[in-house]
Design a protein around this motif. Structure first.
Motif, PDB file in Angstrom:
ATOM      1  N   ALA A  59       0.832  -1.208   0.000  1.00  0.00           N
ATOM      2  CA  ALA A  59       0.000   0.000   0.000  1.00  0.00           C
ATOM      3  C   ALA A  59       0.865   1.256   0.000  1.00  0.00           C
ATOM      4  O   ALA A  59       0.570   2.228  -0.712  1.00  0.00           O
ATOM      5  CB  ALA A  59      -0.925  -0.006   1.210  1.00  0.00           C
ATOM      6  N   TYR A  60       1.929   1.257   0.785  1.00  0.00           N
ATOM      7  CA  TYR A  60       2.809   2.425   0.830  1.00  0.00           C
ATOM      8  C   TYR A  60       3.565   2.592  -0.481  1.00  0.00           C
ATOM      9  O   TYR A  60       3.781   3.721  -0.946  1.00  0.00           O
ATOM     10  CB  TYR A  60       3.761   2.324   2.015  1.00  0.00           C
ATOM     11  N   LEU A  61       3.974   1.492  -1.105  1.00  0.00           N
ATOM     12  CA  LEU A  61       4.636   1.598  -2.406  1.00  0.00           C
ATOM     13  C   LEU A  61       3.701   2.226  -3.435  1.00  0.00           C
ATOM     14  O   LEU A  61       4.132   2.981  -4.304  1.00  0.00           O
ATOM     15  CB  LEU A  61       5.093   0.218  -2.881  1.00  0.00           C
ATOM     16  N   ALA A  62       2.416   1.916  -3.339  1.00  0.00           N
ATOM     17  CA  ALA A  62       1.448   2.479  -4.283  1.00  0.00           C
ATOM     18  C   ALA A  62       1.196   3.962  -4.027  1.00  0.00           C
ATOM     19  O   ALA A  62       0.928   4.729  -4.966  1.00  0.00           O
ATOM     20  CB  ALA A  62       0.133   1.705  -4.199  1.00  0.00           C
ATOM     21  N   ASN A  63       1.278   4.389  -2.770  1.00  0.00           N
ATOM     22  CA  ASN A  63       0.913   5.760  -2.402  1.00  0.00           C
ATOM     23  C   ASN A  63       2.057   6.746  -2.506  1.00  0.00           C
ATOM     24  O   ASN A  63       1.835   7.932  -2.800  1.00  0.00           O
ATOM     25  CB  ASN A  63       0.394   5.787  -0.959  1.00  0.00           C
ATOM     26  N   HIS A  64       3.270   6.313  -2.219  1.00  0.00           N
ATOM     27  CA  HIS A  64       4.371   7.262  -2.056  1.00  0.00           C
ATOM     28  C   HIS A  64       5.155   7.423  -3.354  1.00  0.00           C
ATOM     29  O   HIS A  64       4.847   6.785  -4.361  1.00  0.00           O
ATOM     30  CB  HIS A  64       5.223   6.841  -0.867  1.00  0.00           C
ATOM     31  N   VAL A  65       6.138   8.288  -3.342  1.00  0.00           N
ATOM     32  CA  VAL A  65       6.780   8.728  -4.585  1.00  0.00           C
ATOM     33  C   VAL A  65       8.153   8.087  -4.727  1.00  0.00           C
ATOM     34  O   VAL A  65       9.013   8.257  -3.859  1.00  0.00           O
ATOM     35  CB  VAL A  65       6.901  10.264  -4.610  1.00  0.00           C
ATOM     36  N   TRP A  66       8.370   7.384  -5.825  1.00  0.00           N
ATOM     37  CA  TRP A  66       9.676   6.802  -6.094  1.00  0.00           C
ATOM     38  C   TRP A  66       9.830   6.624  -7.603  1.00  0.00           C
ATOM     39  O   TRP A  66       8.855   6.512  -8.332  1.00  0.00           O
ATOM     40  CB  TRP A  66       9.854   5.468  -5.375  1.00  0.00           C
ATOM     41  N   GLY A  67      11.085   6.622  -8.034  1.00  0.00           N
ATOM     42  CA  GLY A  67      11.353   6.468  -9.455  1.00  0.00           C
ATOM     43  C   GLY A  67      12.550   7.290  -9.870  1.00  0.00           C
ATOM     44  O   GLY A  67      13.296   7.832  -9.042  1.00  0.00           O
ATOM     45  N   THR A  68      12.745   7.403 -11.161  1.00  0.00           N
ATOM     46  CA  THR A  68      13.749   8.312 -11.697  1.00  0.00           C
ATOM     47  C   THR A  68      13.287   9.742 -11.455  1.00  0.00           C
ATOM     48  O   THR A  68      12.115   9.977 -11.111  1.00  0.00           O
ATOM     49  CB  THR A  68      13.925   8.084 -13.202  1.00  0.00           C
ATOM     50  N   PRO A  69      14.161  10.731 -11.650  1.00  0.00           N
ATOM     51  CA  PRO A  69      13.693  12.118 -11.484  1.00  0.00           C
ATOM     52  C   PRO A  69      12.452  12.428 -12.316  1.00  0.00           C
ATOM     53  O   PRO A  69      11.515  13.072 -11.829  1.00  0.00           O
ATOM     54  CB  PRO A  69      14.904  12.938 -11.931  1.00  0.00           C
ATOM     55  N   GLU A  70      12.428  11.950 -13.550  1.00  0.00           N
ATOM     56  CA  GLU A  70      11.275  12.227 -14.405  1.00  0.00           C
ATOM     57  C   GLU A  70      10.004  11.571 -13.844  1.00  0.00           C
ATOM     58  O   GLU A  70       8.916  12.170 -13.863  1.00  0.00           O
ATOM     59  CB  GLU A  70      11.534  11.722 -15.827  1.00  0.00           C
ATOM     60  N   GLN A  71      10.141  10.348 -13.346  1.00  0.00           N
ATOM     61  CA  GLN A  71       8.982   9.657 -12.771  1.00  0.00           C
ATOM     62  C   GLN A  71       8.503  10.334 -11.488  1.00  0.00           C
ATOM     63  O   GLN A  71       7.294  10.446 -11.246  1.00  0.00           O
ATOM     64  CB  GLN A  71       9.330   8.197 -12.522  1.00  0.00           C
ATOM     65  N   CYS A  72       9.435  10.783 -10.665  1.00  0.00           N
ATOM     66  CA  CYS A  72       9.056  11.486  -9.435  1.00  0.00           C
ATOM     67  C   CYS A  72       8.302  12.774  -9.767  1.00  0.00           C
ATOM     68  O   CYS A  72       7.287  13.088  -9.135  1.00  0.00           O
ATOM     69  CB  CYS A  72      10.289  11.790  -8.589  1.00  0.00           C
ATOM     70  N   ILE A  73       8.789  13.511 -10.749  1.00  0.00           N
ATOM     71  CA  ILE A  73       8.122  14.754 -11.158  1.00  0.00           C
ATOM     72  C   ILE A  73       6.707  14.450 -11.638  1.00  0.00           C
ATOM     73  O   ILE A  73       5.737  15.124 -11.257  1.00  0.00           O
ATOM     74  CB  ILE A  73       8.938  15.469 -12.251  1.00  0.00           C
ATOM     75  N   GLU A  74       6.578  13.421 -12.471  1.00  0.00           N
ATOM     76  CA  GLU A  74       5.258  13.069 -13.008  1.00  0.00           C
ATOM     77  C   GLU A  74       4.289  12.684 -11.896  1.00  0.00           C
ATOM     78  O   GLU A  74       3.125  13.125 -11.885  1.00  0.00           O
ATOM     79  CB  GLU A  74       5.402  11.916 -13.999  1.00  0.00           C
ATOM     80  N   LYS A  75       4.753  11.867 -10.936  1.00  0.00           N
ATOM     81  CA  LYS A  75       3.878  11.450  -9.843  1.00  0.00           C
ATOM     82  C   LYS A  75       3.455  12.639  -8.983  1.00  0.00           C
ATOM     83  O   LYS A  75       2.281  12.760  -8.601  1.00  0.00           O
ATOM     84  CB  LYS A  75       4.583  10.406  -8.986  1.00  0.00           C
ATOM     85  N   MET A  76       4.391  13.528  -8.685  1.00  0.00           N
ATOM     86  CA  MET A  76       4.065  14.665  -7.822  1.00  0.00           C
ATOM     87  C   MET A  76       3.161  15.659  -8.536  1.00  0.00           C
ATOM     88  O   MET A  76       2.285  16.263  -7.923  1.00  0.00           O
ATOM     89  CB  MET A  76       5.345  15.307  -7.311  1.00  0.00           C
ATOM     90  N   ARG A  77       3.364  15.822  -9.836  1.00  0.00           N
ATOM     91  CA  ARG A  77       2.437  16.674 -10.596  1.00  0.00           C
ATOM     92  C   ARG A  77       1.036  16.082 -10.582  1.00  0.00           C
ATOM     93  O   ARG A  77       0.043  16.818 -10.490  1.00  0.00           O
ATOM     94  CB  ARG A  77       2.941  16.834 -12.029  1.00  0.00           C
ATOM     95  N   GLY A  78       0.932  14.760 -10.665  1.00  0.00           N
ATOM     96  CA  GLY A  78      -0.371  14.120 -10.635  1.00  0.00           C
ATOM     97  C   GLY A  78      -1.079  14.321  -9.305  1.00  0.00           C
ATOM     98  O   GLY A  78      -2.286  14.593  -9.267  1.00  0.00           O
TER      99      GLY A  78
END
Length: 388
Positions: free
Chosen positions: A313-332
């Motif tokens: 559940a935490y992996l689904a909710n929180h932010v991880w990835g490459t810089p581009e993926q982190c930016i995309e998730k946080m923008r979402g």
């Protein structure tokens, strides 16, 4: 968009020893050096945050266990205030039922002075860890009524030169707090409330506090909470407010590096939260005001592996990835919730210092400026609030 760093100071590796000792088993004593090393390393990281461009430093309050070793968030933030010159600070949260409310008002007033014009964002909460209530000498089932009284006392102490208050738990007659705050409305206007159960969302909202989300459930479930929060604020005459949102982050140069790090350390954080709050225990069933936690614990036990379920559940909710993926998730997330600020914990579980530093440095260089450039949106006006 503002982006802050959250200080957690976890000693995850000590959980097995700690729980064995708590159960009365044969376990070694604490190695103080493990706490000392973690504390010193994390202070160094926090003090580098200002030069990296973070907008704020936040911290938490917990006692007794290895979950987080920060028993006094305002004390820690007072040190940060004196050691920095630009960065704002915040609590997520001060657990009001564990404190004398006049002392809380004094402490945050003093912090306001120490910041010399910078902003303290004070988050409050009720608390949910049985062992913390027990060892601090408070009855967990009284947390909601203690919170209700304490937040009123804090607000009166800040805004009234002399105030009286007569409640079940706190009694004041013609009391004056000194020093007087520089700007009491600025302090109160930046008060926030974090909740664990949906029914608790309106508890702080009706006193004008703003929402602070520390995600424990799927993101989609928080819109219903925020609707209730907004309704309670509106009924009390307060305008819609943007939430502040906390998350764990792991940033890697490649997708493989990011996934390996996230899948190792984020579930450790989830496991630490499970153990601290005893989330798969049935003790919530007999604790007044924690009915949601009782249902959650039943659900977790039903999975057959509570630690694994929470980790996923935490992996689904929180932010991880490459810089581009982190930016995309946080923008979402920003598009979905229109937050005022993200507060991100960059080191948790048994993450080594060098691993945390690599992730944090990469995030600060490549993600932080992009997220800070996300424009602030107007607060979402939910249906229940719009109809008032």
């Amino acid at each position: 968009m503002r982006v802050g760093m959250t200080m957690f100071f976890q000693n995850y590796a000590d959980w097995d020893r700690y729980e064995a000792k708590e159960r009365g088993g044969n376990a070694p004593d604490i190695d103080p050096q493990s706490d000392i090393t973690r504390y010193e390393e994390e202070l160094d990281t926090a003090l580098a945050a200002e030069d990296q461009g973070w907008d704020s430093l936040w911290t938490v309050e917990h006692h007794i266990s290895p979950y987080t070793m920060i028993p006094n968030p305002v004390q820690l933030l007072s040190f940060i205030a004196g050691a920095t010159s630009r960065i704002d600070v915040g609590t997520m949260v001060v657990v009001l039922p564990w404190h004398h409310p006049l002392r809380v008002a004094e402490d945050i007033t003093t912090l306001q002075y120490q910041l010399r014009g910078r902003t303290p964002y004070i988050g409050f909460g009720r608390g949910a860890a049985r062992r913390e209530f027990r060892q601090l000498g408070f009855e967990m089932g009284e947390s909601r009524e203690r919170f209700d009284e304490a937040i009123q006392v804090v607000q009166l102490a800040l805004t009234q030169e002399s105030f009286s208050f007569h409640g079940k738990h706190y009694d004041f007659e013609n009391v004056t707090m000194r020093p007087r705050p520089k700007n009491p409305q600025a302090l109160i206007g930046n008060f926030h409330f974090s909740w664990g159960s949906p029914s608790s969302a309106p508890v702080g909202a009706r006193y004008g506090l703003k929402p602070l989300i520390i995600p424990q459930r799927a993101w989609a479930e928080y819109h219903a909470d925020l609707e209730e929060f907004a309704r309670a604020r509106a009924e009390a005459g307060h305008a819609p407010a943007r939430p502040r949102i906390h998350m764990n982050v792991f940033c890697g140069e490649t997708e493989q590096e990011a996934e390996e790090g996230a899948r190792r350390y984020i579930p450790q954080y989830a496991d630490s939260a499970r153990r601290n709050y005893e989330l798969d225990s049935d003790h919530f069933r007999s604790t007044k005001g924690y009915e949601h936690y009782a249902a959650q614990s039943t659900s977790l036990r039903g999975t057959g592996d509570a630690a694994k379920a929470m980790g996923e559940a935490y992996l689904a909710n929180h932010v991880w990835g490459t810089p581009e993926q982190c930016i995309e998730k946080m923008r979402g997330i920003a598009a979905a919730f229109h937050p005022e600020e993200f507060m991100l914990v960059m080191r948790y579980g048994d993450m080594p210092r060098d691993v945390a530093a690599k992730s944090t440095d990469l995030f600060a260089r490549e993600v932080l400026p992009a997220v800070q450039a996300v424009p602030l949106e107007e607060p979402i006006v939910y249906g229940a609030a719009a109809s008032i």
